[in-house]
Design a protein around this motif. Structure first.
Motif, mmCIF file in Angstrom:
data_model
loop_
_atom_site.group_PDB
_atom_site.id
_atom_site.type_symbol
_atom_site.label_atom_id
_atom_site.label_comp_id
_atom_site.label_asym_id
_atom_site.label_seq_id
_atom_site.Cartn_x
_atom_site.Cartn_y
_atom_site.Cartn_z
ATOM 1 N N MET A 83 46.291 27.185 33.482
ATOM 2 C CA MET A 83 45.813 28.048 34.294
ATOM 3 C C MET A 83 45.337 27.573 35.805
ATOM 4 S SD MET A 83 45.078 31.374 33.762
ATOM 5 C CE MET A 83 44.752 31.737 32.135
ATOM 6 N N ASN A 84 45.851 28.173 36.725
ATOM 7 C CA ASN A 84 45.380 27.960 38.186
ATOM 8 C C ASN A 84 44.598 29.252 38.413
ATOM 9 O OD1 ASN A 84 48.625 26.711 38.503
ATOM 10 N ND2 ASN A 84 47.014 25.219 38.720
ATOM 11 N N ILE A 85 43.367 28.725 38.967
ATOM 12 C CA ILE A 85 42.593 29.822 39.688
ATOM 13 C C ILE A 85 42.281 29.145 41.147
ATOM 14 C CG2 ILE A 85 40.477 30.832 39.664
ATOM 15 C CD1 ILE A 85 40.139 30.374 36.500
ATOM 16 N N LEU A 86 42.740 30.023 41.974
ATOM 17 C CA LEU A 86 42.666 29.649 43.391
ATOM 18 C C LEU A 86 42.685 30.796 44.273
ATOM 19 C CD1 LEU A 86 45.680 29.986 44.681
ATOM 20 C CD2 LEU A 86 46.440 28.218 42.850
ATOM 21 N N GLN A 87 42.466 30.586 45.374
ATOM 22 C CA GLN A 87 42.443 31.639 46.685
ATOM 23 C C GLN A 87 42.621 31.010 47.935
ATOM 24 O OE1 GLN A 87 39.143 30.528 48.699
ATOM 25 N NE2 GLN A 87 39.812 32.657 48.985
ATOM 26 N N THR A 96 48.482 36.351 52.484
ATOM 27 C CA THR A 96 49.035 37.407 53.034
ATOM 28 C C THR A 96 48.375 38.864 53.114
ATOM 29 O OG1 THR A 96 50.192 37.971 50.844
ATOM 30 C CG2 THR A 96 51.236 36.460 52.396
ATOM 31 N N VAL A 97 47.526 38.976 52.177
ATOM 32 C CA VAL A 97 46.719 40.155 52.060
ATOM 33 C C VAL A 97 45.377 39.668 52.744
ATOM 34 C CG1 VAL A 97 45.806 41.938 50.862
ATOM 35 C CG2 VAL A 97 47.958 41.272 50.401
ATOM 36 N N PHE A 98 44.845 40.385 53.808
ATOM 37 C CA PHE A 98 43.387 39.725 54.344
ATOM 38 C C PHE A 98 42.147 40.333 54.030
ATOM 39 C CE2 PHE A 98 47.277 38.409 56.481
ATOM 40 C CZ PHE A 98 46.882 36.872 56.776
ATOM 41 N N HIS A 99 42.191 40.488 52.660
ATOM 42 C CA HIS A 99 40.987 40.869 52.224
ATOM 43 C C HIS A 99 40.652 39.835 50.813
ATOM 44 C CE1 HIS A 99 38.553 44.222 49.778
ATOM 45 N NE2 HIS A 99 38.656 43.272 48.997
ATOM 46 N N PHE A 100 39.539 39.309 50.813
ATOM 47 C CA PHE A 100 39.322 38.171 49.945
ATOM 48 C C PHE A 100 39.752 38.613 48.494
ATOM 49 C CE2 PHE A 100 37.252 36.040 46.725
ATOM 50 C CZ PHE A 100 37.169 34.649 46.955
ATOM 51 N N HIS A 101 40.485 37.543 47.981
ATOM 52 C CA HIS A 101 41.037 37.765 46.454
ATOM 53 C C HIS A 101 41.185 36.522 45.992
ATOM 54 C CE1 HIS A 101 44.386 37.829 49.132
ATOM 55 N NE2 HIS A 101 45.320 37.135 47.911
ATOM 56 N N MET A 102 40.705 36.365 44.484
ATOM 57 C CA MET A 102 41.087 35.118 44.088
ATOM 58 C C MET A 102 42.039 35.183 42.885
ATOM 59 S SD MET A 102 39.045 32.323 43.227
ATOM 60 C CE MET A 102 37.527 32.608 43.157
ATOM 61 N N HIS A 103 42.935 34.442 42.876
ATOM 62 C CA HIS A 103 44.183 34.629 41.965
ATOM 63 C C HIS A 103 43.982 33.850 40.556
ATOM 64 C CE1 HIS A 103 47.519 35.639 44.956
ATOM 65 N NE2 HIS A 103 46.545 34.900 45.880
ATOM 66 N N ILE A 104 44.146 34.637 39.589
ATOM 67 C CA ILE A 104 44.226 33.754 38.294
ATOM 68 C C ILE A 104 45.828 33.744 37.881
ATOM 69 C CG2 ILE A 104 43.483 34.115 35.997
ATOM 70 C CD1 ILE A 104 41.178 35.934 36.861
#
Ligand code: 5GP
Ligand code: ZN
Length: 141
Positions: A83-87, A96-104
């Protein structure tokens, strides 16, 4: 609080409907519409922050707890191999979307996700210099 032209503000606050995996008064977690792999999810704050640099400490402190909780559920459900957890922050970092988000991002052996980089080089002198400069910045925060 909410930015008018921001797609993630709309999704996080229910203006655009989405299947929430998790929701509380500050965050919504959804599945990515262009997933890197099966189970790719995004943790969205309901309040608009362009990126981590402008995010309130109250939110930065909670976002990883939520990401880890959802990651565990995805891992158990899909039997991931990793699993990668990153932002990403700013265009140069792939945002590419300029609203903070954390990818799982669940990882599976032989998947096509590509997050590797070539190890660079740094001298002992540069480590000392950079570390000192960053420590001084931190003292000013
Ligand atoms: P970034 O490149 O900014 O770190 O990641 C943006 C992510 O948002 C991408 O993985 C992309 O697939 C995802 N995305 C963009 N628009 C939408 C949308 O409308 N709904 C959902 N669920 N994900 C989106
Ligand atoms: Zn927003």
């Amino acid at each position: 609080m909410i930015k008018d032209d921001c797609i993630f503000c709309k999704i996080a606050n229910g203006v655009i409907p989405a299947q929430a995996l998790y929701e509380d008064d500050q965050f919504k977690v959804i599945l990515d519409r262009g997933p890197a792999s099966k189970g790719h999810a995004l943790v969205l704050p309901k309040k608009h922050f362009d990126n981590v640099f402008s995010m309130d400490e109250d939110y930065t402190g909670k976002v990883f707890t939520i990401a880890a909780k959802v990651a565990r559920a995805i891992n158990e459900e899909f039997g991931c191999d990793g699993m990668n957890i990153l932002q990403n922050n700013n265009e140069a970092a792939g945002q590419t979307v300029f609203h903070f988000h954390m990818h799982i991002i669940p990882r599976y052996r032989d998947d096509k996700v590509n997050l590797v980089w070539e190890p660079g080089e740094i001298t002992d002198g540069q480590i000392d210099e950079y570390a000192e400069a960053i420590r001084n910045r931190l003292k000013k925060q």
